[in-house]
Design a protein around this motif. Sequence first.
Motif, PDB file in Angstrom:
ATOM      1  N   LEU A 124       0.837  -1.192   0.000  1.00  0.00           N
ATOM      2  CA  LEU A 124       0.000   0.000   0.000  1.00  0.00           C
ATOM      3  C   LEU A 124       0.873   1.242   0.000  1.00  0.00           C
ATOM      4  N   ALA A 125       0.467   2.220  -0.819  1.00  0.00           N
ATOM      5  CA  ALA A 125       1.206   3.481  -0.880  1.00  0.00           C
ATOM      6  C   ALA A 125       0.910   4.363   0.324  1.00  0.00           C
ATOM      7  N   GLU A 126      -0.208   4.082   0.997  1.00  0.00           N
ATOM      8  CA  GLU A 126      -0.599   4.836   2.188  1.00  0.00           C
ATOM      9  C   GLU A 126      -1.594   3.992   2.963  1.00  0.00           C
ATOM     10  N   PRO A 127      -1.853   4.343   4.218  1.00  0.00           N
ATOM     11  CA  PRO A 127      -2.817   3.552   4.999  1.00  0.00           C
ATOM     12  C   PRO A 127      -4.206   3.609   4.366  1.00  0.00           C
ATOM     13  N   PRO A 128      -4.972   2.533   4.486  1.00  0.00           N
ATOM     14  CA  PRO A 128      -6.347   2.564   3.950  1.00  0.00           C
ATOM     15  C   PRO A 128      -7.180   3.610   4.683  1.00  0.00           C
ATOM     16  N   HIS A 162     -11.044   2.914   1.123  1.00  0.00           N
ATOM     17  CA  HIS A 162     -10.180   3.078  -0.038  1.00  0.00           C
ATOM     18  C   HIS A 162      -8.773   2.561   0.256  1.00  0.00           C
ATOM     19  N   TYR A 163      -8.243   1.831  -0.711  1.00  0.00           N
ATOM     20  CA  TYR A 163      -6.877   1.309  -0.637  1.00  0.00           C
ATOM     21  C   TYR A 163      -6.109   1.822  -1.855  1.00  0.00           C
ATOM     22  N   LEU A 164      -4.963   2.410  -1.616  1.00  0.00           N
ATOM     23  CA  LEU A 164      -4.107   2.862  -2.708  1.00  0.00           C
ATOM     24  C   LEU A 164      -2.974   1.855  -2.819  1.00  0.00           C
ATOM     25  N   ILE A 165      -3.121   0.933  -3.772  1.00  0.00           N
ATOM     26  CA  ILE A 165      -2.161  -0.156  -3.898  1.00  0.00           C
ATOM     27  C   ILE A 165      -1.158   0.136  -5.009  1.00  0.00           C
TER      28      ILE A 165
END
Length: 375
Positions: A124-128, A162-165
């Motif tokens: 992940l680029a950042e926490p969900p 939201h998840y930024l994968i």
Amino acid sequence: MQQDFFKKFNINPLKFDQSGLKWEDLLAISTHYDTIKPDLAAVGKFAVESILKCKNVHSINYRVKDNEHLIEKIIRKTIADPCRRIRIDNYQEQITDLVGVRALHLFKEDWSAIHEFMMDSWNLAEPPKAYVRHGDSPRIIEYYKEKDCEVEEHPFGYRSVHYLIEAGLGKEKLKVEVQVRTIFEEAWGEIDHVVRYPYHKDKDMLVRLSSILNRLAGDADELGTYMRYFKTYNDQVEASHQQEIESKNQIIDSLRQQINQLTLDENQLQSLTNSLDALEGTKQNIKKPKQEYLWLDSFMDSPLFKNLSHQLEKIVQSEGFQPIEVSEEDFAIMENAQKELFQILGNPEKLNRFLSDGHVKNLMNQIEFVEPKKS
């Protein structure tokens, strides 16, 4: 072309000029974007195929943002934050939803398994980030935090996680935004997006109507959770009842065999008494389903559930559900019969005479076994 674009997306020309953006620069970004869209589509398909391995995902789709919406988003972000500079060399980092995936699930509690899958399967680029609605249960908010999600209350009641994968087919990794929500949340979001957001956010009537629809979608989710809970609990009750029937049938069968072969002594009498006691006392304690139903609390407190409870109470209090009344005379007869039965069980001679009675033998032979349901 520029004026038509502003009109279509409800952009204030004066604010655009004040933002420092140049239309020519935006066109250059759009042209460059055309060259990378095939790669973005390939990454989107790869993400979809991977996420579908999670059995709790009911349905999934993806999209690559079209050129117009990319330009429109760059304009809005820059107007909202004039210090931000989105250029041709950094727009892929600044706009993180060039590839968007929506993973939908049926029940609110399905999110837990999907979350574990996402955390275990992707970088992940950042926490969900969990978007919640004003008034959501503090227990649910705390649950999101326990799962390492940032929680943000959305001003328009939008609910989603939201998840930024980071995904890619080769060495280069691209960011993909994965939105996880229920089917009802998706339905409300789609309707709200088409009718109101983001171009008519100041239309009071649309805001109110969208809020009502949002509440109904939330009620539908919570009712779905309750239906699943009720089904799970009911299945356990039926299974336990089935087990009780089978157990009692075995006891009755054993009792019949003992009586048919009976030559009474103290041990046989005690065995017969124990069997009868077991037949009378066999009970199954029904446990609540083990699965957590965090979203059940919200439903229990909702007007919808209270109205359903009120209607059920009216049915229970109707004539069709009147309690059985036993007269004092009938109760005395049953009490005397119980005393006589225990006196017979405690006296071998009386029990032998009782079991030898032709009428009693006929009754014993007419015992009907309750057959268990076949699965």
